[in-house]
Design an enzyme around this catalytic site. Structure first.
Site, PDB file in Angstrom:
ATOM      1  N   LEU A 107      -7.445 -13.361  -7.979  1.00 33.34           N
ATOM      2  CA  LEU A 107      -7.272 -12.129  -7.164  1.00 33.34           C
ATOM      3  C   LEU A 107      -5.972 -12.457  -6.897  1.00 33.34           C
ATOM      4  O   LEU A 107      -5.231 -11.333  -6.007  1.00 33.34           O
ATOM      5  CB  LEU A 107      -8.415 -12.166  -5.726  1.00 33.34           C
ATOM      6  CG  LEU A 107      -9.622 -11.543  -6.225  1.00 33.34           C
ATOM      7  CD1 LEU A 107     -10.153 -12.041  -6.625  1.00 33.34           C
ATOM      8  CD2 LEU A 107     -10.464 -11.566  -4.849  1.00 33.34           C
ATOM      9  N   GLY A 147     -13.683 -18.295   1.196  1.00 36.78           N
ATOM     10  CA  GLY A 147     -12.933 -17.607   2.569  1.00 36.78           C
ATOM     11  C   GLY A 147     -13.359 -16.115   1.701  1.00 36.78           C
ATOM     12  O   GLY A 147     -14.243 -15.962   1.962  1.00 36.78           O
ATOM     13  N   SER A 195       0.799  -1.082   0.113  1.00 34.74           N
ATOM     14  CA  SER A 195      -0.267   0.007   0.112  1.00 34.74           C
ATOM     15  C   SER A 195       0.726   1.137  -0.115  1.00 34.74           C
ATOM     16  O   SER A 195      -0.018   1.883  -0.503  1.00 34.74           O
ATOM     17  CB  SER A 195      -1.124   0.105   1.171  1.00 34.74           C
ATOM     18  OG  SER A 195      -1.684  -1.160   1.110  1.00 34.74           O
ATOM     19  N   ASN A 253     -16.848 -25.082  -3.370  1.00 36.03           N
ATOM     20  CA  ASN A 253     -15.552 -24.852  -2.761  1.00 36.03           C
ATOM     21  C   ASN A 253     -15.391 -27.109  -2.196  1.00 36.03           C
ATOM     22  O   ASN A 253     -16.078 -27.461  -2.393  1.00 36.03           O
ATOM     23  CB  ASN A 253     -15.673 -23.795  -1.069  1.00 36.03           C
ATOM     24  CG  ASN A 253     -14.723 -24.311  -0.135  1.00 36.03           C
ATOM     25  OD1 ASN A 253     -13.553 -23.576  -0.795  1.00 36.03           O
ATOM     26  ND2 ASN A 253     -14.555 -24.412   0.974  1.00 36.03           N
ATOM     27  N   ARG A 254     -13.406 -26.010  -2.124  1.00 33.17           N
ATOM     28  CA  ARG A 254     -14.034 -27.912  -1.483  1.00 33.17           C
ATOM     29  C   ARG A 254     -15.064 -28.580  -0.640  1.00 33.17           C
ATOM     30  O   ARG A 254     -15.421 -29.426  -0.841  1.00 33.17           O
ATOM     31  CB  ARG A 254     -12.277 -28.828  -1.338  1.00 33.17           C
ATOM     32  CG  ARG A 254     -11.403 -28.415  -2.051  1.00 33.17           C
ATOM     33  CD  ARG A 254     -10.364 -28.767  -1.724  1.00 33.17           C
ATOM     34  NE  ARG A 254      -9.002 -29.256  -2.532  1.00 33.17           N
ATOM     35  CZ  ARG A 254      -8.385 -28.119  -2.801  1.00 33.17           C
ATOM     36  NH1 ARG A 254      -8.231 -26.445  -2.309  1.00 33.17           N
ATOM     37  NH2 ARG A 254      -7.113 -27.937  -3.925  1.00 33.17           N
ATOM     38  N   LYS A 269     -10.760  -6.450   9.960  1.00 39.62           N
ATOM     39  CA  LYS A 269     -11.267  -5.935   9.066  1.00 39.62           C
ATOM     40  C   LYS A 269     -12.628  -6.102   9.536  1.00 39.62           C
ATOM     41  O   LYS A 269     -13.427  -4.741   9.437  1.00 39.62           O
ATOM     42  CB  LYS A 269     -11.682  -6.478   7.883  1.00 39.62           C
ATOM     43  CG  LYS A 269     -10.286  -6.327   6.353  1.00 39.62           C
ATOM     44  CD  LYS A 269     -10.818  -7.094   5.650  1.00 39.62           C
ATOM     45  CE  LYS A 269      -9.261  -6.116   4.764  1.00 39.62           C
ATOM     46  NZ  LYS A 269      -8.856  -7.008   2.970  1.00 39.62           N
TER      47      LYS A 269
END
Length: 478
Positions: A247, A144, A24, A166-167, A82
């Protein structure tokens, strides 16, 4: 150019645990430099009883209250705070509240207001590539924290249907129920997010249209480590995608992006999401609108920080730029590009043909466009330039922005010995060796100051081996 910190400097920053590897500061300090704004961005490592543990709720509250007392204009929030930071805000943006996580705090008269710029950052990155979210069918791989922002973005901006793969089907189911509930005002409304196990992707292949607007998002950590594979290894499934987005941004190429490219599907990694979430945060802090030029310069700085800076080799014809450049790239594990070869490939004409058809001025125009394109798209690359590339002031500035510039100097006598008999250099056509020697002396005299003005370092090459030159350049960048 550097930041001038004084009593009027606006302080912005980021809190998290750990924080050492955050990128950042590259984004925000570059913006401040580019815009001339008196602001500095600082990482703050927020931890608990010791440096290995995050702080508790009381400690986090003290951090937020203390930052406000210190007149910090705003800061980003990263893991693991967060969600935990939300109770200590004076206000929260409705979308951030729905997501249940903030990554940006903006100072107000009553305290900090929380925003989540991940979601609009991703949407902006997609919009810049003309990817349409509205009305799309999406496949999200992974359930996630990263998937949460992607799901929120998809539903908020109008995706029709989303398959969450997802798994663990149970984990996907919990997240799907939660996000469907958050983004639906009516409990009886049709749900848009559907959980799917890795073994159940057959239902996706049967349900979505092959030629539809099908967006695939890779939201797991797969790709961060060498040897990683895919969450789902199914070419038939990936072949249904009209666009893919991973991502993960480092490394630049992942198993997912490789698969998309193999199947001819346009795709991107997470770099632009990282960039735009930062751009949006900065605009919130400073109540400003950043220009495309500032955003692009920031992107270039970010790419250099992640993927590596470039090495630019300039010099007169016969200085050894290509030979040294190839060896240097091999030694340092970098890519190599010769600008003349790049131009020939793009134009479909040889350099002598370009000179014959367009003249030197026409060639220089093409060369400028090539240098600009390399500045935009090359990282961790050794770039060997044409002998006259630095003659235009615009080129010189572009090259300095592209990487560290090394001028490979060879004396007129050494240059003559290297280039005599070479018929592939239009500017060195001469009636005799004496005329050639005279031309080299005159051209070197004219060009020398342009080479030196552009260069960060001059490397003398007379009587030296390629290894000697490579070793000297390497010392400057180690």
């Amino acid at each position: 150019m550097s930041l001038d910190i004084n009593g009027r400097t606006n302080v912005i920053g980021i809190i998290g645990h750990p924080i050492e590897h955050t990128l950042s500061p590259v984004i925000h300090n570059t913006i401040s430099l580019e815009t001339g704004r008196n602001a500095v961005y600082v990482p703050f490592h927020v931890y608990g009883p010791d440096e290995d543990a995050p702080c508790d709720k009381e400690g986090l509250e003290n951090v937020v209250r203390g930052a406000y007392k210190l007149n910090i204009r705003g800061f980003n929030v990263t893991v693991p705070y967060k969600s935990d930071v939300i109770p200590y805000l004076s206000d929260i943006d409705p979308l951030a509240e729905k997501i249940g996580a903030v990554n940006t705090l903006v100072r107000t008269e009553s305290g900090y207001k929380g925003y989540n710029t991940d979601m609009p950052g991703l949407y902006t990155a997609l919009r810049k590539k003309d990817v349409k979210v509205e009305g799309s069918t999406a496949v999200v791989l992974g359930a996630g924290g990263a998937a949460r922002a992607v799901l929120a973005m998809l539903i908020n901006y109008g995706a029709e249907r989303v398959y969450l793969v997802n798994r663990s089907y149970d984990k996907a189911g919990v997240l799907a129920v939660e996000m469907n509930s958050v983004f639906s005002d009516d409990d009886s409304a049709d749900k848009k997010i559907y959980p799917v196990s890795v073994d159940g992707v057959g239902e996706i292949k049967q349900s979505i249209k092959k030629d539809g607007n099908n967006l695939f998002f890779q939201c797991t950590s797969l790709g961060l480590k060498e040897g990683d594979g895919l969450l789902v290894d199914d070419d038939e499934l990936y072949g249904l995608a009209s666009y893919g987005f991973d991502l993960v941004y480092n490394p630049a190429e992942t198993p997912f992006t490789k698969k998309m490219e193999e199947l001819g599907v346009p795709c991107d990694n997470g770099l632009m999401m990282l960039l735009y979430q930062g751009i949006i945060a900065y605009q919130l802090w400073m109540d400003t609108k950043l220009s495309d030029a500032v955003i692009n310069h920031t992107r270039i700085s970010l790419c250099k920080a992640i993927y590596g800076d470039n090495i630019i080799l300039t010099g007169y014809m016969g200085a050894g730029k290509s030979t040294v450049g190839k060896r240097l790239a091999e030694t340092l594990g970098m890519d190599f590009i010769d600008t003349d070869d790049y131009i020939v490939e793009k134009e479909g004409r040889t350099i002598p043909e370009i000179f014959a058809e367009s003249g030197e001025s026409g060639f220089r125009d093409i060369e400028t466009e090539a240098v600009r394109a390399l500045r935009e798209n090359c990282y961790n690359t050794v770039i060997s330039t044409g002998g006259g590339a630095v003659l235009r002031d615009e080129n010189a500035e572009l090259l300095k922005e592209t990487g560290s510039v090394f001028y490979l100097y060879a004396s007129p006598e050494e240059t003559f010995n290297r280039v005599k008999g070479d018929t592939g250099r239009p500017l060195l056509d001469s009636e005799s060796e004496e005329k050639l020697k005279e031309k080299i002396v005159n051209m070197l005299e004219i060009r020398y100051h342009a080479y030196m003005r552009t260069a960060d370092h001059r490397i003398d090459t007379d009587g030296r081996t390629v290894k000697d030159i490579v070793d000297e350049v390497s010392k400057y960048i180690s």
